[in-house]
Design a protein around this motif. Structure first.
Motif, PDB file in Angstrom:
ATOM      1  N   GLY A  52       0.789  -1.221   0.000  1.00  7.04           N
ATOM      2  CA  GLY A  52       0.000   0.000   0.000  1.00  7.04           C
ATOM      3  C   GLY A  52       0.823   1.275   0.000  1.00  7.04           C
ATOM      4  N   GLY A  74       2.283   2.640  -2.484  1.00  4.44           N
ATOM      5  CA  GLY A  74       2.063   3.427  -3.703  1.00  4.44           C
ATOM      6  C   GLY A  74       3.098   3.150  -4.785  1.00  4.44           C
ATOM      7  N   LYS A  75       3.751   1.993  -4.727  1.00  6.63           N
ATOM      8  CA  LYS A  75       4.775   1.670  -5.741  1.00  6.63           C
ATOM      9  C   LYS A  75       4.153   1.614  -7.133  1.00  6.63           C
ATOM     10  N   SER A  76       3.107   0.796  -7.280  1.00  8.73           N
ATOM     11  CA  SER A  76       2.464   0.662  -8.604  1.00  8.73           C
ATOM     12  C   SER A  76       1.917   2.004  -9.070  1.00  8.73           C
ATOM     13  N   THR A  77       1.340   2.757  -8.145  1.00  9.61           N
ATOM     14  CA  THR A  77       0.733   4.047  -8.501  1.00  9.61           C
ATOM     15  C   THR A  77       1.795   5.012  -9.034  1.00  9.61           C
ATOM     16  N   ARG A 106       6.069 -16.414  -9.222  1.00  9.35           N
ATOM     17  CA  ARG A 106       5.289 -15.432  -8.445  1.00  9.35           C
ATOM     18  C   ARG A 106       3.950 -16.037  -8.009  1.00  9.35           C
ATOM     19  N   MET A 153      12.235 -16.746  -4.480  1.00  8.66           N
ATOM     20  CA  MET A 153      12.370 -15.327  -4.875  1.00  8.66           C
ATOM     21  C   MET A 153      13.624 -15.158  -5.737  1.00  8.66           C
ATOM     22  N   ARG A 184      14.271 -14.164  -9.591  1.00  8.80           N
ATOM     23  CA  ARG A 184      15.123 -12.974  -9.813  1.00  8.80           C
ATOM     24  C   ARG A 184      16.249 -13.271 -10.801  1.00  8.80           C
ATOM     25  N   ARG A 207      10.170  -3.451  -6.964  1.00 10.23           N
ATOM     26  CA  ARG A 207      10.846  -4.359  -6.028  1.00 10.23           C
ATOM     27  C   ARG A 207      12.023  -5.086  -6.688  1.00 10.23           C
ATOM     28  N   SER A 266      13.815  -8.951  -0.724  1.00  8.14           N
ATOM     29  CA  SER A 266      14.113 -10.246  -0.088  1.00  8.14           C
ATOM     30  C   SER A 266      14.810 -10.044   1.258  1.00  8.14           C
ATOM     31  N   TYR A 287      11.853  -8.556   3.527  1.00  6.00           N
ATOM     32  CA  TYR A 287      10.726  -9.459   3.809  1.00  6.00           C
ATOM     33  C   TYR A 287      11.183 -10.808   4.378  1.00  6.00           C
ATOM     34  N   GLN A 288      12.159 -11.437   3.689  1.00  6.29           N
ATOM     35  CA  GLN A 288      12.566 -12.764   4.172  1.00  6.29           C
ATOM     36  C   GLN A 288      13.609 -12.613   5.295  1.00  6.29           C
ATOM     37  N   ARG A 302      -9.447  -4.813  -1.087  1.00  2.00           N
ATOM     38  CA  ARG A 302      -9.030  -4.937  -2.479  1.00  2.00           C
ATOM     39  C   ARG A 302      -9.325  -6.330  -3.038  1.00  2.00           C
ATOM     40  N   ARG A 362       1.913  10.940   2.737  1.00  4.54           N
ATOM     41  CA  ARG A 362       1.252  12.198   2.332  1.00  4.54           C
ATOM     42  C   ARG A 362       0.239  11.953   1.220  1.00  4.54           C
TER      43      ARG A 362
HETATM   44  N1  Z5A Z   1       8.096 -10.057  -1.829  1.00  2.10           N
HETATM   45  C1  Z5A Z   1       8.964 -10.673  -0.946  1.00  2.10           C
HETATM   46  O1  Z5A Z   1       8.552 -11.115   0.113  1.00  2.10           O
HETATM   47  N2  Z5A Z   1      10.278 -10.794  -1.280  1.00  2.10           N
HETATM   48  C2  Z5A Z   1      10.772 -10.349  -2.457  1.00  2.10           C
HETATM   49  O2  Z5A Z   1      11.968 -10.498  -2.723  1.00  2.10           O
HETATM   50  C3  Z5A Z   1       9.863  -9.697  -3.358  1.00  2.10           C
HETATM   51  C4  Z5A Z   1       8.537  -9.566  -3.001  1.00  2.10           C
HETATM   52  C5  Z5A Z   1      10.375  -9.177  -4.673  1.00  2.10           C
HETATM   53  C6  Z5A Z   1       4.131  -9.162  -3.852  1.00  2.10           C
HETATM   54  O3  Z5A Z   1       4.776  -7.966  -4.156  1.00  2.10           O
HETATM   55  C7  Z5A Z   1       4.610  -9.655  -2.516  1.00  2.10           C
HETATM   56  O4  Z5A Z   1       5.888 -10.261  -2.638  1.00  2.10           O
HETATM   57  C8  Z5A Z   1       4.768  -8.520  -1.560  1.00  2.10           C
HETATM   58  C9  Z5A Z   1       6.181  -8.647  -1.008  1.00  2.10           C
HETATM   59  C10 Z5A Z   1       6.661  -9.970  -1.482  1.00  2.10           C
HETATM   60  N3  Z5A Z   1       3.794  -8.695  -0.561  1.00  2.10           N
HETATM   61  N4  Z5A Z   1       3.456  -7.845   0.257  1.00  2.10           N
HETATM   62  N5  Z5A Z   1       3.060  -7.171   1.041  1.00  2.10           N
HETATM   63  P1  Z5A Z   1       3.993  -6.775  -4.866  1.00  2.10           P
HETATM   64  O5  Z5A Z   1       4.925  -5.628  -4.948  1.00  2.10           O
HETATM   65  O6  Z5A Z   1       3.430  -7.276  -6.123  1.00  2.10           O
HETATM   66  O7  Z5A Z   1       2.773  -6.496  -3.891  1.00  2.10           O
HETATM   67  P2  Z5A Z   1       2.469  -5.371  -2.862  1.00  2.10           P
HETATM   68  O8  Z5A Z   1       3.622  -4.716  -2.249  1.00  2.10           O
HETATM   69  O9  Z5A Z   1       1.526  -6.044  -1.948  1.00  2.10           O
HETATM   70  O10 Z5A Z   1       1.810  -4.267  -3.764  1.00  2.10           O
HETATM   71  P3  Z5A Z   1       0.703  -3.283  -3.279  1.00  2.10           P
HETATM   72  O11 Z5A Z   1       0.087  -3.672  -1.998  1.00  2.10           O
HETATM   73  O12 Z5A Z   1      -0.205  -3.083  -4.437  1.00  2.10           O
HETATM   74  O13 Z5A Z   1       1.490  -1.979  -2.950  1.00  2.10           O
HETATM   75  P4  Z5A Z   1       1.822  -0.731  -3.848  1.00  2.10           P
HETATM   76  O14 Z5A Z   1       2.043  -1.094  -5.264  1.00  2.10           O
HETATM   77  O15 Z5A Z   1       2.938  -0.056  -3.135  1.00  2.10           O
HETATM   78  O16 Z5A Z   1       0.536   0.166  -3.711  1.00  2.10           O
HETATM   79  P5  Z5A Z   1      -0.451   0.763  -4.864  1.00  2.10           P
HETATM   80  O17 Z5A Z   1      -1.175  -0.384  -5.499  1.00  2.10           O
HETATM   81  O18 Z5A Z   1       0.243   1.734  -5.697  1.00  2.10           O
HETATM   82  O19 Z5A Z   1      -1.453   1.544  -3.908  1.00  2.10           O
HETATM   83  C11 Z5A Z   1      -2.321   0.853  -3.028  1.00  2.10           C
HETATM   84  C12 Z5A Z   1      -3.615   1.677  -2.878  1.00  2.10           C
HETATM   85  O20 Z5A Z   1      -3.317   2.910  -2.235  1.00  2.10           O
HETATM   86  C13 Z5A Z   1      -4.293   2.043  -4.219  1.00  2.10           C
HETATM   87  O21 Z5A Z   1      -5.670   2.032  -4.047  1.00  2.10           O
HETATM   88  C14 Z5A Z   1      -3.805   3.489  -4.460  1.00  2.10           C
HETATM   89  O22 Z5A Z   1      -4.725   4.223  -5.221  1.00  2.10           O
HETATM   90  C15 Z5A Z   1      -3.722   4.017  -3.043  1.00  2.10           C
HETATM   91  N6  Z5A Z   1      -2.679   5.051  -2.872  1.00  2.10           N
HETATM   92  C16 Z5A Z   1      -1.424   5.052  -3.354  1.00  2.10           C
HETATM   93  N7  Z5A Z   1      -0.770   6.163  -2.970  1.00  2.10           N
HETATM   94  C17 Z5A Z   1      -1.620   6.869  -2.202  1.00  2.10           C
HETATM   95  C18 Z5A Z   1      -1.517   8.108  -1.479  1.00  2.10           C
HETATM   96  N8  Z5A Z   1      -0.388   8.830  -1.456  1.00  2.10           N
HETATM   97  N9  Z5A Z   1      -2.593   8.529  -0.781  1.00  2.10           N
HETATM   98  C19 Z5A Z   1      -3.740   7.790  -0.754  1.00  2.10           C
HETATM   99  N10 Z5A Z   1      -3.911   6.608  -1.427  1.00  2.10           N
HETATM  100  C20 Z5A Z   1      -2.862   6.162  -2.133  1.00  2.10           C
END
Ligand code: Z5A
Length: 213
Positions: free
Chosen positions: A14, A16-19, A51, A71, A75, A97, A102, A105-106, A150, A189
């Motif tokens: 959460g 915001g990496k993907s965003t 994955r 992982m 990689r 990432r 790794s 998390y690990q 989600r 923020r």
């Molecule tokens: N993993 C591991 O253990 N070891 C490793 O070596 C690797 C990975 C490479 C999958 O990774 C899992 O693998 C991960 C770590 C592990 N598990 N966890 N936790 P991933 O990167 O594919 O999954 P993720 O980290 O869970 O992604 P995510 O939860 O989608 O996070 P994100 O990409 O950083 O967030 P987002 O999708 O951009 O944003 C989430 C929501 O927040 C979305 O609704 C946005 O609109 C909202 N958002 C974003 N920014 C803001 C701000 N600033 N304000 C308000 N709302 C916001």
């Protein structure tokens, strides 16, 4: 031709990496750079299959060593088939990432020990690694709130807050050890402010890469 640059984006769930990664790619392309956007675990057909194995919920408890080796299996395929060739062609690789995940998390989260996972990284990757890493940092509870609702949580998303607190502390340790590579961004923020900070860090980095175009 100049070698491309390798940029990674890290952080807890959460954050915001993907965003934010899409707008980084847009900004780099606007600067005339060829960009390869990718992610881990994943980024090749084989690595995407790994994955799916890693994220699937299952009755059998996965031991930390098996998890970290999967992982790194993903990689290594990703590095050798996608990332390294792209860099050699002069492309900029932007990866959601990489090995720091790794270690956090690990190594920290699962309790394998950061030094053990760093040793594995060194054994497999040598000195290959990112030129710049953006760490999107935010309190665990806020990240969890952002991804709440989600859909069905994957195997990682089912972890308790204490696990994600260890992961966050692990990332802080990594960033403190390599301040020249890491830029820590306060991701708690509002999105426009986070995006501005992310793009400022990218522009600063591009400005320091004189040979890049
Ligand atoms: N993993 C591991 O253990 N070891 C490793 O070596 C690797 C990975 C490479 C999958 O990774 C899992 O693998 C991960 C770590 C592990 N598990 N966890 N936790 P991933 O990167 O594919 O999954 P993720 O980290 O869970 O992604 P995510 O939860 O989608 O996070 P994100 O990409 O950083 O967030 P987002 O999708 O951009 O944003 C989430 C929501 O927040 C979305 O609704 C946005 O609109 C909202 N958002 C974003 N920014 C803001 C701000 N600033 N304000 C308000 N709302 C916001």
């Amino acid at each position: 031709m100049a070698r491309g640059r390798f940029i990674t984006v890290e952080g807890g769930e959460g954050a915001g990496k993907s965003t934010n990664i899409a707008c980084i790619a847009e900004r780099l392309r606007a600067a005339g750079l060829r960009v390869r956007l990718t992610r881990e675990p994943g980024g090749t057909p084989l690595a995407e299959e790994i994955r799916a194995l890693l994220l699937a919920t299952r009755d059998e408890e996965v031991c930390g060593e098996a998890e970290v080796l999967l992982m790194f299996a993903a990689r290594m395929q990703h590095v050798e088939r996608v990332i390294r060739p792209a860099l050699e062609r002069g492309e900029w690789v932007l990866c959601d990432r990489f090995a720091d995940a790794s270690i956090a998390y690990q190594g920290a989260g699962r309790g394998l020990g950061m030094a053990r996972v760093q040793a594995l990284r060194d054994l497999l990757l040598g000195d290959f690694g990112p030129d710049l890493t953006l760490l999107l940092d935010l309190p665990v509870a806020l990240g969890m709130r952002r991804v709440d609702g989600r859909g069905a949580p994957d195997r990682f998303e089912r972890e308790q807050a204490a696990f994600f607190e260890r992961v966050r502390a692990g990332y802080h340790t990594l960033a403190a050890a390599e301040p020249q590579r890491f830029r820590v961004i306060d991701a708690s923020r509002e999105l426009p402010q986070v995006r501005a900070a992310v793009l400022a860090a990218i522009e600063d980095f591009v400005a320091g890469c004189g040979d890049a175009r």
